[in-house]
Structures are given as C-alpha cells and as structure tokens.
Design a protein around this motif. Structure first.
Motif, short mmCIF file in Angstrom:
data_model
loop_
_atom_site.label_atom_id
_atom_site.label_comp_id
_atom_site.label_asym_id
_atom_site.label_seq_id
_atom_site.Cartn_x
_atom_site.Cartn_y
_atom_site.Cartn_z
N SER A 108 0.82 -1.20 0.00
CA SER A 108 0.00 0.00 0.00
C SER A 108 0.86 1.26 0.00
CB SER A 108 -0.94 0.01 1.21
OG SER A 108 -1.72 1.18 1.22
N GLU A 109 1.94 1.23 0.80
CA GLU A 109 2.83 2.39 0.86
C GLU A 109 3.51 2.64 -0.48
OE1 GLU A 109 5.50 1.42 3.96
OE2 GLU A 109 4.06 1.65 5.57
N ILE A 110 4.00 1.54 -1.06
CA ILE A 110 4.71 1.66 -2.33
C ILE A 110 3.73 2.07 -3.44
CG2 ILE A 110 6.06 0.42 -4.05
CD1 ILE A 110 7.11 -1.33 -1.75
N ALA A 111 2.53 1.50 -3.41
CA ALA A 111 1.53 1.84 -4.42
C ALA A 111 1.16 3.32 -4.34
CB ALA A 111 0.29 0.98 -4.24
N THR A 112 1.12 3.86 -3.14
CA THR A 112 0.81 5.28 -2.98
C THR A 112 1.88 6.14 -3.65
OG1 THR A 112 -0.31 4.87 -0.88
CG2 THR A 112 0.43 7.13 -1.30
N SER A 113 3.14 5.76 -3.46
CA SER A 113 4.22 6.50 -4.10
C SER A 113 4.16 6.36 -5.61
CB SER A 113 5.57 6.00 -3.58
OG SER A 113 6.62 6.70 -4.18
N LEU A 114 3.89 5.14 -6.07
CA LEU A 114 3.80 4.90 -7.51
C LEU A 114 2.64 5.69 -8.12
CD1 LEU A 114 4.67 3.40 -10.04
CD2 LEU A 114 3.29 1.45 -9.31
N ALA A 115 1.51 5.68 -7.45
CA ALA A 115 0.35 6.43 -7.95
C ALA A 115 0.65 7.93 -7.99
CB ALA A 115 -0.86 6.17 -7.07
N GLY A 116 1.36 8.42 -6.98
CA GLY A 116 1.72 9.84 -6.97
C GLY A 116 2.62 10.19 -8.14
N SER A 156 -5.49 9.78 -8.03
CA SER A 156 -5.53 8.38 -7.63
C SER A 156 -5.86 8.23 -6.15
CB SER A 156 -4.19 7.71 -7.94
OG SER A 156 -3.94 7.69 -9.33
N THR A 157 -5.30 9.08 -5.34
CA THR A 157 -5.58 9.01 -3.89
C THR A 157 -7.05 9.32 -3.62
OG1 THR A 157 -3.32 9.72 -3.43
CG2 THR A 157 -4.91 9.91 -1.64
N LEU A 193 -6.88 -0.47 -2.75
CA LEU A 193 -5.57 -0.56 -3.41
C LEU A 193 -5.72 -0.55 -4.94
CD1 LEU A 193 -2.53 -0.87 -3.00
CD2 LEU A 193 -2.86 -3.36 -2.95
N GLY A 194 -6.73 -1.26 -5.44
CA GLY A 194 -6.96 -1.28 -6.88
C GLY A 194 -7.29 0.10 -7.42
N ALA A 195 -8.09 0.86 -6.65
CA ALA A 195 -8.44 2.22 -7.07
C ALA A 195 -7.20 3.12 -7.08
CB ALA A 195 -9.49 2.80 -6.13
N LEU A 196 -6.30 2.87 -6.12
CA LEU A 196 -5.08 3.65 -6.06
C LEU A 196 -4.24 3.46 -7.33
CD1 LEU A 196 -3.58 5.54 -4.05
CD2 LEU A 196 -2.39 3.50 -3.21
N LEU A 197 -4.31 2.25 -7.89
CA LEU A 197 -3.50 1.92 -9.06
C LEU A 197 -4.33 1.90 -10.36
CD1 LEU A 197 -1.28 -0.93 -7.58
CD2 LEU A 197 -0.60 1.42 -8.07
N HIS A 198 -5.56 2.40 -10.33
CA HIS A 198 -6.43 2.24 -11.49
C HIS A 198 -5.87 2.90 -12.75
CE1 HIS A 198 -7.69 6.35 -10.50
NE2 HIS A 198 -8.32 6.41 -11.66
N ASP A 199 -5.11 3.99 -12.60
CA ASP A 199 -4.57 4.70 -13.77
C ASP A 199 -3.09 4.42 -13.99
OD1 ASP A 199 -6.73 5.92 -14.87
OD2 ASP A 199 -6.49 7.84 -13.83
N LEU A 211 -0.08 -8.69 -6.73
CA LEU A 211 -1.01 -7.68 -7.25
C LEU A 211 -2.00 -8.22 -8.27
CD1 LEU A 211 1.57 -4.80 -7.85
CD2 LEU A 211 0.11 -5.11 -5.87
N ARG A 212 -1.89 -9.49 -8.58
CA ARG A 212 -2.71 -10.01 -9.68
C ARG A 212 -4.20 -9.99 -9.37
NH1 ARG A 212 1.40 -14.97 -11.25
NH2 ARG A 212 2.98 -13.62 -12.21
N ASP A 213 -4.57 -10.02 -8.10
CA ASP A 213 -6.01 -9.97 -7.79
C ASP A 213 -6.59 -8.58 -8.02
OD1 ASP A 213 -4.71 -8.77 -5.68
OD2 ASP A 213 -6.04 -9.60 -4.14
N LEU A 214 -5.72 -7.60 -8.34
CA LEU A 214 -6.20 -6.25 -8.66
C LEU A 214 -6.49 -6.08 -10.14
CD1 LEU A 214 -3.69 -4.10 -6.54
CD2 LEU A 214 -5.91 -5.03 -5.83
N ILE A 215 -6.14 -7.08 -10.94
CA ILE A 215 -6.28 -6.96 -12.39
C ILE A 215 -7.72 -6.63 -12.82
CG2 ILE A 215 -6.24 -8.31 -14.55
CD1 ILE A 215 -3.64 -9.58 -13.56
#
Length: 613
Positions: free
Chosen positions: A429-437, A450-451, A476-482, A525-529
């Motif tokens: 979650s922490e890493i995904a937040t940085s990636l989304a940012g 994304s946040t 988490l999926g919404a954080l990475l949706h884009d 992360l595959r369950d977020l596909i």
C-alpha cells in the motif's frame, strides 16, 4: 634581396627586447586571422626559394607548412584545443623541448602558466604581477618580446639551460592577455613565425573568450549570476562525458534553501531573493577551483564537482553548509539548506538519473531536518530505495520534475516494485501510494487523483457493506487504477481540448498497459487486475477495453468507475473548471443504468456530499 630576407635580417639584428603590438581591430576576428595567414602564405609562396627558417639543430621550420597548419586551426572551440594544436604544430616543426602559455587572471593578479613538453607532459606554475624582475611579467607589462638563454625564471626543476623566446599575447584592443613561450635555440631566426603564431593565438583566445562570455550571458541566471538551468545542464553533460573518458568520478551536490516559500509569503519575494543571492555568493566564494554551480530551480542550487568521490563531496558540502550557517539575514536568521549528493558512476552513469537521485537525496535531507544547526547531508548511496521517506521523496521529485524527465523513471520504479514479490500488504500500500503519486504527476491538473479515487471507492465499498478484506483490495486497486498511463505519451495526456480519434485510441490502452506492465509481473497484485483492467467498461457494453456489459463487469471495477468519474467531474481540467457537487451528481444520475451501475450510483449520491474534494 626579397622581402622575407629583409625581414629575417631585421630579426637577426633585434636587441634583447623587441616591441610588438597588434594591428587588428575588434571586428571579424576569424576573417582577420584568415586574411593574415593567407596573405603571409602568399608572400611565402611568391618566394621562388620557398624560404625556410634555419634551425641550428639541423631541422628547418617551414613558413609555408606552419601557415597552412595555422589556417586549419580555424574553428577551435576551447583554449585547451587551441594551444594543444599549436604545441603539436611546434613539436612537429622543430626539435623544441617545450612550449608554454600563460594567461592573465585578474582575480588572483597573476599569470597562470601551463607548460607542455614534447613528450606530452604538463607542468603548471603561477607568476604574480608583483614579481617585476621576472621576464614573463616584463613581457606582459611592456608588450615586448624577450629572448632568454635559460629558464630559471620558470621555477621548474625540469628545465635548466634552455633558450626561449617570450612573446606577449596582444588582444584585438591592444590589451595584453598573457604570454606565449617557445623553447628554441634559433628563436631569433624563427621569430617571424613565432610573432605570427602569437598574434593568431591572441586573436583566437580573444574570440573564444568573447564567445564564452556571450554564451555565458545567455546561460547565466540574472539573480544569482550562476549558470541557469539550461547552461548547467549543458555543462553537466560535458563534464560527465569528460569523467567517462578519463575514468574519473564526478559528484553532483543539490542544495535547497530552507523555508523559502514561507519567506516569500510572509516577508516578500525581495527577501527571498536576498536569501538566494546570499547562498549563491557563498557557493561561489567557497567552492573549489574547477567546480561549477548553477541555479537548478527557483530555490535550488546545484554544484558539479569533477573528479570527486562521494566522501569528498560530503566534505565540500559540509564546508559550504557551515559557511552558510554563519550567515544571518534580518527577519530570517541563519541560512539553512538541505543537501543531497549523487556520484557518477557509482550511483548512475545516466545524467538524468543522477539529477533525480541527487534531488531525491536532497528531499530526504529536508525530511531529516537539522541537528545542531547543520543540515543532514545525504548521498543517494545512504538510503534504501523503499524506505518510507525515500519513497515519498521520490514521488515529490517525479511530481516536480516529470515534464523534464520523461517516463523512464516510472519504468524503473515499476521494475523495483515488481522485483520484490514478498511485500506485506501494508508495504504494498505504501509503495503503491508513491507509484500512484508519480503517475498522477504526469498531469498537473489531476494531482492527487488516484488518492481521491481510492478514498471515494473505499467509502462506496463500505457503504454497501463489503467485507473488510474486499474493501482493502478495492482501495488498493483504485489507487492503481490509472497506473497504465505510464505508457501514454504526455502530449496525449496533457492535450487541451478533445482528443482526436487516433489519440483516443492511444488513451484507451491504459487499462491494458496497467494490467500487463505492472500487475501481471507481481503475484501480490494479480487480484487487482479486474479492477484496473475493467474500470472503463460500461453497463451498456460500450466501454473499453473489451466492451463488457453489466453482468460481466466485476463489482469492484463498477465501484472504481463511479469514483473515478465523480472525481474527474469535480476537478479542474485544462479545458474546463471543476463542477460543483450538484452538477456532478446530476451527470451520474443521467448515466445510471447505462454507463454506471444504477444501485451503486444511488448509494454513492447519498454519501457524496460528505466525501469532500
């Protein structure tokens, strides 16, 4: 008796000193040089004997050969290149032990002498103007040629009983800019050529100096008088190339002035400029000879330290920060800076990556604050990439610099992201937040998108009473949706106004890119596909990428689709202002049952007023 014979006879009868001045004007330096050389060459060729100047060592110095070679010097870009070519010409022509050039430095009031021998070795010394007994200073002050039968005045142990001619380098405005020294026992016989070489060398030196000053003006920041961003980038590229050629290290120091935004806001921009100017002045005064400083951003100053390791760079940075901490500014107090360092090739061999690593280290220094009034000096080799502060700093850099960096750094972040397949849920979650940012940073109009979508999706998932585990997955999926927008060109992402059919086809690829490039390689992360891939599908089957209809679209993707649309409607875009909540809700209502799930829309409308922006 021909013209050259007369000239040679006059030279032979020269006394110990012979006056010389430059006949050239300021304009058309190169054309003047070419005119001079071709004219001289023509005079030489007109002599049926093709006169050569004799050398007691049994060699001859061909006037014609030297003139033709001097013409070829036209086009040199640097003083080093100029005098390397001249010395090579001399060593080819006669059995000379060395040649030396000394240029005047007004700041130190001395002549910096560089001597190159025929074996390619270099020697350096300084001769100060107060040493009036030194023939070098006499030549410089009096614009005279002096012949000497020994070189003890050079204060070098390597050469003793060498005969030399010392000539002034006279610029186009009759100003002496230095001296040139030729080692040659037959210097008096060859002095015509040496005078010609000295005149041309002075012209070229003056021309190069004028060009550098002109380019320097274009590449100089008006406030700090350091290199501006453009000039700094050009020099950094050159210095990295030189470090690569010489197999040397190069360190980059990035400094950020603390609290400059607050100073500008509360005390005015004039006070902020005062602080920045002081920092620049102290950097100029205290950095080493050969270091290069530039204003990298509004409140950032960067320093290139050639042939410098990380440890040495830290020492230089510590000295600079100490010097700054001793400076007090009214209403501000002591000047503080955050400092980051990255070193070539240890940290990276790529210029852009070196810059981003230095800036990331600077943000980490900023986060660590100050101890005993001194800033924490951080090297990019000092921290773990996945450290919380490092991740946050990385996202800040990407957000601030993305338009200059391209997409390779998000690629690298994803590579690191997928390299660790054993991350805990919290860590992901922490890493995904940085990636989304970092992804959101590609479009300044959707910063924090994304946040916000993650927050809205979480609220809707809780409103329909989904299990906690599913809520976390949707969040988490919404954080990475884009996240797939990493592969979309910026000219498409940032286009103002409607996309063309071709551009729209490119944009519609981002759900698939996100799935294949980011999620598939990482088992965690595959369950977020389903969320990332299908959040642009529609209830009526007119969505993308697969045109799924109501029953085939996963519930989690339906939730994120509503949250995504709602935040897009209430956010400012390049082509329109963000809508108010009432207008956004009315659009959702109109699309309920065709574009979005009707039941989910009705639930979302109930909670929307409490979500904020």
């Amino acid at each position: 008796m021909n013209k050259e014979k007369n000239t040679a006879d006059k030279i032979t009868n020269l006394s110990e000193k012979a006056p010389i001045t430059s006949p050239f004007s300021q304009e058309n330096l190169v054309s003047k040089v070419n005119a001079l050389t071709f004219k001289t060459c023509a005079n030489s060729l007109s002599n049926p004997q093709n006169k050569n100047f004799n050398n007691e060592k049994g060699l001859t110095l061909s006037y014609k050969f030297v003139v033709e070679e001097l013409v070829q010097i036209n086009g040199v870009k640097t003083l080093y290149e100029l005098y390397t070519k001249i010395s090579s010409l001399i060593f080819q022509s006669i059995d000379s032990a060395f040649m030396s050039v000394g240029l005047f430095k007004d700041k130190s009031n001395c002549i910096n002498l560089k001597l190159k021998d025929k074996h390619g070795n270099f020697y350096s010394t300084k001769v100060f103007l107060k040493d009036t007994d030194n023939p070098i200073i006499q030549v410089f002050n009096n614009h005279e040629i002096i012949f000497k039968d020994d070189v003890s005045f050079l204060n070098l142990a390597y050469f003793k009983n060498n005969a030399v001619a010392i000539l002034p380098l006279i610029s186009t405005n009759d100003r002496c800019i230095g001296v040139i020294i030729f080692e040659d026992k037959c210097a008096r016989q060859n002095i015509t050529l040496y005078r010609l070489i000295a005149k041309m060398a002075a012209l070229y030196t003056d021309n190069i100096d004028l060009q550098e000053k002109s380019e320097g003006f274009v590449n100089t920041d008006n406030l700090t008088l350091l290199y501006n961003h453009r000039g700094f980038q050009e020099i950094l590229s050159n210095e990295i190339s030189r470090a690569e050629t010489n197999k040397q290290k190069l360190s980059l120091v990035m400094m950020d002035v603390a609290n400059i935004t607050k100073i500008n806001r509360e005390l005015g921009h004039a006070k902020g400029d005062e602080v920045i100017k002081l920092v620049a002045e102290k950097v100029r005064q205290n950095m080493r000879e050969g270091d290069i400083a530039g204003r990298y951003g509004g409140d950032e100053i960067a320093i290139i330290l050639p042939n410098t390791s990380t440890a040495q760079a830290k020492y230089v940075a510590e000295y600079l920060t100490y010097s700054l901490s001793c400076c007090f500014i009214d209403d501000v107090g002591p000047v503080k800076v955050s400092v980051g360092i990255a070193t070539y090739p240890d940290c990276s061999e790529d210029k852009e990556k070196l810059l981003i690593l230095a800036e990331q280290a600077m943000y980490i220094s900023q986060a660590k604050g100050y101890k005993d009034g001194m800033s924490a000096i951080i090297s990019s080799a000092d921290f773990n990439f996945w450290d919380d502060v490092a991740l946050k700093s990385y996202a800040e850099v990407i957000g601030k610099r993305h338009s200059q960096l391209g997409i390779n750094f998000e690629d690298e972040l994803i590579s690191k992201f997928n390299a660790d397949h054993a991350l805990s849920g919290a860590r992901i979650s922490e890493i995904a937040t940085s990636l989304a940012g970092a992804i959101d940073a590609k479009d300044p109009y959707t910063k924090g998108h994304s946040t916000s979508v993650s927050k809205f999706s979480e609220a809707l998932a809780r409103a329909i009473n989904l299990p906690e585990e599913e809520v976390e997955r949707i969040k988490l999926g919404a954080l990475l949706h884009d996240v797939g927008k990493i592969g979309i060109p910026e000219n498409v992402l940032k286009k103002e106004g409607p996309l063309s059919d071709e551009e729209w086809a490119i944009m519609k690829q981002h759900p698939t890119i996100g799935t294949e490039k980011v999620l598939m390689p990482n088992p965690s992360l595959r369950d977020l596909i389903p969320i990332v891939k299908y959040h642009h599908e529609r209830i009526d089957g007119k969505g993308y990428p697969e045109g799924l209809s109501n029953g085939d679209i996963p519930l989690a993707a339906k939730i994120v689709a509503i949250a995504d649309t709602y935040h897009a409607l209430i956010s400012d875009r390049p082509y329109r202002r963000g809508m108010n909540i009432e207008k956004a809700i009315s659009i959702l209502e109109e699309g309920a049952g065709t574009q979005w799930d009707g039941d989910l829309v009705r639930t979302f409308i109930q909670i929307a007023p409490s979500l904020g922006v």
